[in-house]
Design a protein around this motif. Structure first.
Motif, PDB file in Angstrom:
ATOM      1  N   TYR A 174       0.828  -1.210   0.000  1.00 37.83           N
ATOM      2  CA  TYR A 174       0.000   0.000   0.000  1.00 37.83           C
ATOM      3  C   TYR A 174       0.862   1.260   0.000  1.00 37.83           C
ATOM      4  O   TYR A 174       0.527   2.254  -0.639  1.00 37.83           O
ATOM      5  N   ILE A 175       1.974   1.222   0.731  1.00 37.14           N
ATOM      6  CA  ILE A 175       2.874   2.383   0.739  1.00 37.14           C
ATOM      7  C   ILE A 175       3.445   2.603  -0.652  1.00 37.14           C
ATOM      8  O   ILE A 175       3.469   3.731  -1.161  1.00 37.14           O
ATOM      9  N   LEU A 176       3.889   1.529  -1.279  1.00 35.45           N
ATOM     10  CA  LEU A 176       4.485   1.648  -2.610  1.00 35.45           C
ATOM     11  C   LEU A 176       3.453   2.040  -3.674  1.00 35.45           C
ATOM     12  O   LEU A 176       3.743   2.849  -4.558  1.00 35.45           O
ATOM     13  N   GLU A 177       2.269   1.481  -3.582  1.00 37.74           N
ATOM     14  CA  GLU A 177       1.242   1.733  -4.598  1.00 37.74           C
ATOM     15  C   GLU A 177       0.492   3.044  -4.390  1.00 37.74           C
ATOM     16  O   GLU A 177       0.124   3.710  -5.360  1.00 37.74           O
ATOM     17  N   PHE A 178       0.268   3.427  -3.130  1.00 36.76           N
ATOM     18  CA  PHE A 178      -0.592   4.582  -2.859  1.00 36.76           C
ATOM     19  C   PHE A 178       0.114   5.743  -2.157  1.00 36.76           C
ATOM     20  O   PHE A 178       0.003   6.882  -2.585  1.00 36.76           O
ATOM     21  N   ALA A 179       0.787   5.448  -1.045  1.00 41.25           N
ATOM     22  CA  ALA A 179       1.325   6.527  -0.208  1.00 41.25           C
ATOM     23  C   ALA A 179       2.399   7.338  -0.915  1.00 41.25           C
ATOM     24  O   ALA A 179       2.333   8.573  -0.952  1.00 41.25           O
ATOM     25  N   LEU A 180       3.395   6.667  -1.460  1.00 41.80           N
ATOM     26  CA  LEU A 180       4.487   7.403  -2.090  1.00 41.80           C
ATOM     27  C   LEU A 180       4.023   8.203  -3.310  1.00 41.80           C
ATOM     28  O   LEU A 180       4.365   9.388  -3.430  1.00 41.80           O
ATOM     29  N   PRO A 181       3.219   7.622  -4.208  1.00 40.72           N
ATOM     30  CA  PRO A 181       2.726   8.444  -5.326  1.00 40.72           C
ATOM     31  C   PRO A 181       1.866   9.627  -4.861  1.00 40.72           C
ATOM     32  O   PRO A 181       1.950  10.722  -5.438  1.00 40.72           O
ATOM     33  N   TYR A 182       1.060   9.427  -3.833  1.00 34.64           N
ATOM     34  CA  TYR A 182       0.251  10.525  -3.289  1.00 34.64           C
ATOM     35  C   TYR A 182       1.152  11.660  -2.817  1.00 34.64           C
ATOM     36  O   TYR A 182       0.946  12.830  -3.162  1.00 34.64           O
ATOM     37  N   LEU A 183       2.173  11.329  -2.032  1.00 30.78           N
ATOM     38  CA  LEU A 183       3.060  12.360  -1.498  1.00 30.78           C
ATOM     39  C   LEU A 183       3.917  13.005  -2.592  1.00 30.78           C
ATOM     40  O   LEU A 183       4.210  14.201  -2.516  1.00 30.78           O
ATOM     41  N   GLU A 184       4.304  12.244  -3.603  1.00 34.79           N
ATOM     42  CA  GLU A 184       5.124  12.805  -4.690  1.00 34.79           C
ATOM     43  C   GLU A 184       4.430  13.977  -5.373  1.00 34.79           C
ATOM     44  O   GLU A 184       5.094  14.872  -5.883  1.00 34.79           O
ATOM     45  N   GLY A 185       3.112  13.985  -5.363  1.00 34.44           N
ATOM     46  CA  GLY A 185       2.361  15.066  -5.991  1.00 34.44           C
ATOM     47  C   GLY A 185       2.226  16.308  -5.128  1.00 34.44           C
ATOM     48  O   GLY A 185       1.603  17.289  -5.550  1.00 34.44           O
ATOM     49  N   ILE A 186       2.788  16.282  -3.938  1.00 35.15           N
ATOM     50  CA  ILE A 186       2.656  17.409  -3.002  1.00 35.15           C
ATOM     51  C   ILE A 186       4.043  17.980  -2.753  1.00 35.15           C
ATOM     52  O   ILE A 186       4.813  17.449  -1.952  1.00 35.15           O
ATOM     53  N   THR A 187       4.351  19.068  -3.455  1.00 35.90           N
ATOM     54  CA  THR A 187       5.702  19.629  -3.383  1.00 35.90           C
ATOM     55  C   THR A 187       5.744  21.096  -2.957  1.00 35.90           C
ATOM     56  O   THR A 187       6.824  21.618  -2.708  1.00 35.90           O
ATOM     57  N   THR A 188       4.584  21.743  -2.871  1.00 39.43           N
ATOM     58  CA  THR A 188       4.535  23.147  -2.459  1.00 39.43           C
ATOM     59  C   THR A 188       3.533  23.306  -1.331  1.00 39.43           C
ATOM     60  O   THR A 188       2.670  22.446  -1.130  1.00 39.43           O
TER      61      THR A 188
END
Length: 159
Positions: A122-136
């Motif tokens: 779940y971290i690899l499939e959902f959490a990391l991609p979700y956070l990657e989109g939040i940079t500002t």
């Protein structure tokens, strides 16, 4: 097989989550528990935090961004108590959101088994991609659904 104490839980969580998250820039340095974070820049942090339940041998995982620009006492509370400001931070088979999903941690073996079977994917499939989109900080504000943090973001011109 004995039941895990809170200290044992945190020790195992730091190892398992650390092995998974450290290659992505996360650390739990300074955490009393098992709160992992990475600093994107001075204004944006990503968090993955475990929350061991008191009433049952289970835990949940919170995935959320945060910013010191949205909480004046951020650095005093960092990293363990900055709070989940998005209103939808739980990791589940459906992604990161409001759906609660709990993971087993009665024993060391059970913790590792459930981590490898569910949490890690779940971290690899959902959490990391979700956070990657939040940079500002504007991205952080856009992730906030409700609550006082949303009002702060609006008042400070981020939402």
């Amino acid at each position: 097989m004995s039941k895990l104490s809170s200290q044992q839980f945190d020790r195992i969580a730091k190892r398992l989550f650390g092995e998974l998250l450290e290659p992505y820039g996360f650390t739990c340095e300074g955490s009393k528990w098992s709160t992992f974070y990475r600093k994107i820049d001075d204004d944006v942090y990503h968090f993955v935090a475990t929350d061991k339940l008191r009433s049952t041998p289970k835990y949940d995982v919170h995935v959320f961004p945060h910013s010191p620009l949205l909480r004046d006492d951020f650095h005093q509370l960092f990293p363990d108590e900055v709070g989940f400001i998005t209103g939808a931070s739980r990791l589940s088979k459906n992604g990161v959101g409001i759906s609660p999903e709990q993971y087993f941690c009665r024993t060391h073996e059970g913790f590792e088994r459930d981590f490898n079977a569910r949490v890690k994917p779940y971290i690899l499939e959902f959490a990391l991609p979700y956070l990657e989109g939040i940079t500002t900080v504007h991205d952080v504000a856009a992730a906030i659904k409700t609550g006082p943090a949303l009002q702060v973001a609006k008042e400070r011109g981020f939402a």
